[in-house]
Design an enzyme around this catalytic site. Structure first.
Site, PDB file in Angstrom:
ATOM      1  NE  ARG A 124     -27.099   1.406  -8.806  1.00 35.25           N
ATOM      2  CZ  ARG A 124     -28.094   0.662  -8.356  1.00 35.25           C
ATOM      3  NH1 ARG A 124     -28.147  -0.621  -8.653  1.00 35.25           N
ATOM      4  NH2 ARG A 124     -29.035   1.194  -7.609  1.00 35.25           N
ATOM      5  CG  ASP A 147     -31.160  -3.666  -3.685  1.00 33.27           C
ATOM      6  OD1 ASP A 147     -32.345  -3.443  -4.017  1.00 33.27           O
ATOM      7  OD2 ASP A 147     -30.432  -2.826  -3.127  1.00 33.27           O
ATOM      8  CG  LEU A 176     -29.300   0.315  -3.297  1.00 32.44           C
ATOM      9  CD1 LEU A 176     -28.263  -0.016  -4.367  1.00 32.44           C
ATOM     10  CD2 LEU A 176     -28.837   1.488  -2.449  1.00 32.44           C
ATOM     11  CB  CYS A 204     -33.733  -7.191 -12.391  1.00 32.35           C
ATOM     12  SG  CYS A 204     -35.128  -6.384 -11.687  1.00 32.35           S
ATOM     13  CG  HIS A 247     -30.076  -1.626 -14.265  1.00 34.90           C
ATOM     14  ND1 HIS A 247     -30.775  -2.170 -13.206  1.00 34.90           N
ATOM     15  CD2 HIS A 247     -28.799  -1.491 -13.834  1.00 34.90           C
ATOM     16  CE1 HIS A 247     -29.960  -2.347 -12.172  1.00 34.90           C
ATOM     17  NE2 HIS A 247     -28.749  -1.945 -12.527  1.00 34.90           N
TER      18      HIS A 247
HETATM   19  N1  GLY Z   1     -33.197  -1.946  -6.102  1.00 29.56           N
HETATM   20  C1  GLY Z   1     -32.455  -2.407  -7.204  1.00 29.56           C
HETATM   21  C2  GLY Z   1     -31.214  -1.640  -7.385  1.00 29.56           C
HETATM   22  O1  GLY Z   1     -31.225  -0.441  -7.137  1.00 29.56           O
HETATM   23  O2  GLY Z   1     -30.198  -2.139  -7.753  1.00 29.56           O
END
Ligand code: GLY
Length: 257
Positions: free
Chosen positions: A132, A61, A19, A252, A165
């Site tokens: 998210r 991911d 993503l 991350c 995030h």
């Molecule tokens: N590519 C990291 C994410 O979208 O969670």
């Protein structure tokens, strides 16, 4: 907090199909693997035992392991990533954490929570309500944190579209210092801390990682490095260009505890 362990996962062959909202083009897997190896080497140099998780060829991911769990001193929480394509990543993280923690909790449906939305600053636990992490997931973690004696604050970052995030732009570097991107929302709960806010051109590098006395910063953002050095902080730049293309950064890429 002194870290002794970290879990990591190498980028997989399908890394480029993960993503991303970045318009920088596809990542180069060979370079990503080299950058990942350098990142692991830096953690090792800082006294951390780095444990690689099994390769996850079905989870492009999966290298962004921080989103799959939250690690505290006495317990950990297996997250429930908001992107359905990422939920399966947790299956291999839980057993690895069970080797270190007796108490392993879970974010339960209908909650969703990405570890990248959580930032611990002394006794404050900032939890981003994001694209998210939903309200149910944020509340579940807030309840867990409160029971553990922490002070949770849920921060709605959904209007800050540049922040995938919370930690894309809000990071605590210890010693009373927050590094905030120029587009981070105002957060009354952190007013008592010092804030370092780069100019917008260096927003990406607001995602920095303080580890055992050193701040790992993204290479190529000299003004943040200089501002931290001026505060007496030891910094180490690391090239993250291929992870940036996949909306990832220094925090991350590992789960630290
Ligand atoms: N590519 C990291 C994410 O979208 O969670």
């Amino acid at each position: 907090m002194r870290y002794t362990h970290a879990l990591v996962r190498r980028p997989c062959a399908r890394f480029a199909s993960g993503l991303t909202q970045s318009t920088e083009g596809p990542p180069d897997l060979v370079r990503a693997l080299a950058q990942h190896a350098a990142y692991c080497g830096a953690l090792t140099e800082l006294g951390i035992e780095v444990t690689p998780l099994p390769d996850a060829p079905d989870h492009p991911d999966g290298t962004f392991v921080e989103d799959t769990a939250l690690c505290f001193k006495e317990f950990c929480v297996i997250a429930r990533p908001g992107a359905p394509s990422r939920r399966g990543e947790c299956a291999s993280v839980a057993p690895a954490l069970q080797r270190h923690y007796r108490r392993v909790l879970n974010i339960e449906e209908p909650g969703t929570l990405d570890g990248g939305d959580v930032c611990l600053a002394e006794d404050l636990l900032l939890i981003g309500h994001s694209a998210r992490t939903n309200e149910a997931g944020a509340r579940q973690l807030a309840d867990i944190a409160r029971a553990a004696g922490l002070k949770p604050h849920i921060i709605d970052i959904r209007a800050s579209r540049a922040l995938l995030h919370l930690k894309s732009g809000i990071n605590y570097l210890g010693e009373g210092l927050f590094l905030l991107s120029s587009n981070a929302p105002a957060i009354p709960a952190i007013e008592r801390f010092e804030h370092l806010v780069p100019d917008a051109a260096e927003d990406y590098a607001a995602n920095a990682l303080a580890v055992n006395g050193t701040v790992l910063i993204a290479a190529g953002y000299p003004r943040i490095g200089a501002a931290l050095a001026a505060r007496g902080r030891r910094t180490q730049p690391l090239d993250t260009s291929e992870f940036r293309k996949m909306d990832g950064g220094l925090t991350c890429l590992s789960l630290r505890f």
